[in-house]
Design a protein around this motif. Structure first.
Motif, PDB file in Angstrom:
ATOM      1  N   HIS A  63       0.841  -1.202   0.000  1.00 38.39           N
ATOM      2  CA  HIS A  63       0.000   0.000   0.000  1.00 38.39           C
ATOM      3  C   HIS A  63       0.879   1.255   0.000  1.00 38.39           C
ATOM      4  O   HIS A  63       0.567   2.244  -0.665  1.00 38.39           O
ATOM      5  CB  HIS A  63      -0.910  -0.039   1.237  1.00 38.39           C
TER       6      HIS A  63
ATOM      7  N   HIS B  95      -7.273   9.330   0.583  1.00 38.17           N
ATOM      8  CA  HIS B  95      -6.112   9.138  -0.292  1.00 38.17           C
ATOM      9  C   HIS B  95      -6.164  10.061  -1.514  1.00 38.17           C
ATOM     10  O   HIS B  95      -5.192  10.142  -2.267  1.00 38.17           O
ATOM     11  CB  HIS B  95      -6.006   7.683  -0.762  1.00 38.17           C
TER      12      HIS B  95
ATOM     13  N   HIS C 283      -3.734  12.239   6.030  1.00 37.68           N
ATOM     14  CA  HIS C 283      -3.272  10.890   5.677  1.00 37.68           C
ATOM     15  C   HIS C 283      -2.020  10.915   4.791  1.00 37.68           C
ATOM     16  O   HIS C 283      -1.241   9.953   4.800  1.00 37.68           O
ATOM     17  CB  HIS C 283      -4.379  10.081   5.005  1.00 37.68           C
TER      18      HIS C 283
ATOM     19  N   HIS D 116       2.005   8.525   4.174  1.00 41.43           N
ATOM     20  CA  HIS D 116       2.627   7.991   2.953  1.00 41.43           C
ATOM     21  C   HIS D 116       3.987   8.604   2.675  1.00 41.43           C
ATOM     22  O   HIS D 116       4.561   8.406   1.591  1.00 41.43           O
ATOM     23  CB  HIS D 116       1.689   8.160   1.758  1.00 41.43           C
TER      24      HIS D 116
ATOM     25  N   PHE E 234      -8.154   5.743   9.670  1.00 38.33           N
ATOM     26  CA  PHE E 234      -8.783   5.784   8.344  1.00 38.33           C
ATOM     27  C   PHE E 234     -10.088   6.575   8.366  1.00 38.33           C
ATOM     28  O   PHE E 234     -10.394   7.326   7.461  1.00 38.33           O
ATOM     29  CB  PHE E 234      -9.084   4.363   7.832  1.00 38.33           C
TER      30      PHE E 234
HETATM   31 ZN   LIG Z   1      -2.867   4.991   3.009  1.00 40.02          ZN
END
Ligand SMILES: [Zn+2]
Ligand SMILES: [Zn+2]
Length: 287
Positions: free
Chosen positions: A120, A175, A198, A202, A215
């Motif tokens: 991911h 995302h 978020h 990453h 999330f």
């Molecule tokens: Zn993610």
């Protein structure tokens, strides 16, 4: 609640949110994509299709099925506590979100689980399709964890459907390559995990990868000290992805599926070999 209705709700909601977010990020992108859509979307959407088929193949072995079984047998903490239906519904959605937060933290810290989850993180940009880019084995493990939680707590089936639809929608949303207006962003961060929150998760920097695990609800990160407001390098200096799997070839569907079983990309290993040879030659030349 029939299985057909549950599937229709889930597929309909996912398709609507996907189209809405894809349009939004196309019209008003937050960041300029480093790699772009064309090399990434076939692999990411291919993974989404495989995950969806894998879940369908399980048939009645779903989280809703576990909730219906628990209700039928009178299992679970909520039943023992005699919670009224509406309380169990709300508590069930919130509890499942905490379970998913905890699962996400564990997947980052247990090496063999990180191998599944890091696929991911290996996406070289984040956009709406990264929200569905999870290895099928991670999806199946997550399904088993949710089933266990639902049976242990006695979560009502309706709470499971609400949670699954929410989780899918918020994952697509947070995302996406979009930005909320700054004032709305400040308020929204207390209610839901936003794309700007978020994106820190990453970052290529490991300390930032290990932050902002939420999330749906942003509370768990604040409560357990894993919240980071912004990337250290700022929005412009943020590099997305992992230090490994950075070649475009790694974005292909087959490579996404095999990433958990490889230590680093073979391309990097091949590129490393001449250096190692030079190093050996240098060493052998020394007296
Ligand atoms: Zn993610
Ligand atoms: Zn993660």
């Amino acid at each position: 609640m029939s299985a057909g209705l549950v599937i229709a709700i889930r597929v309909g909601a996912a398709a609507a949110v996907f189209v809405a977010m894809a349009l939004w990020e196309w019209l008003a992108p937050r960041r300029r994509l480093a790699t772009g859509r064309r090399p990434r979307w076939p692999g990411n959407l291919g993974i989404w299709a495989i995950d969806s088929v894998a879940i369908r193949l399980l048939g009645p072995l779903t989280v809703v099925g576990a909730a219906l079984l628990a209700a039928d047998k009178g299992w679970g903490l909520f039943v023992l506590l005699g919670l009224p239906y509406w309380t169990a519904l709300v508590a069930g959605v919130i509890a499942l979100d905490l379970v998913i937060y905890a699962q996400h933290v564990v997947f980052h810290h247990v090496p063999w689980l990180w191998r599944l989850h890091r696929m991911h993180h290996a996406d070289l940009d984040i956009d709406v399709t990264t929200g569905v880019r999870f290895h099928p084995l991670e999806i199946l493990l997550s399904l088993a964890i949710k089933m266990a939680a639902v049976v242990a707590l006695g979560v009502p089936a309706e709470a499971v459907v609400i949670f699954e639809v929410l989780l899918n929608a918020t994952s697509l949303f947070n995302h996406s390559n979009v930005a909320l207006p700054p004032r709305l962003e400040r308020v929204a961060r207390w209610i839901v995990v936003t794309p700007q929150m978020h994106q820190v998760h990453h970052s290529i920097a490991r300390d930032e990868t290990d932050s902002n695990f939420g999330f749906n609800l942003p509370w768990w990160d604040r409560l357990f000290g894993t919240y980071r407001a912004a990337p250290k390098a700022g929005e412009a200096g943020l590099t997305i992805g992992l230090p490994i799997f950075r070649e475009r070839a790694e974005l292909r569907l087959w490579r996404l599926l095999t990433q958990p079983f490889r230590d680093a990309s073979e391309l990097v290993q091949a590129a490393d070999r001449p250096d190692q040879n030079q190093y050996r030659q240098r060493n052998s030349q020394q007296p």
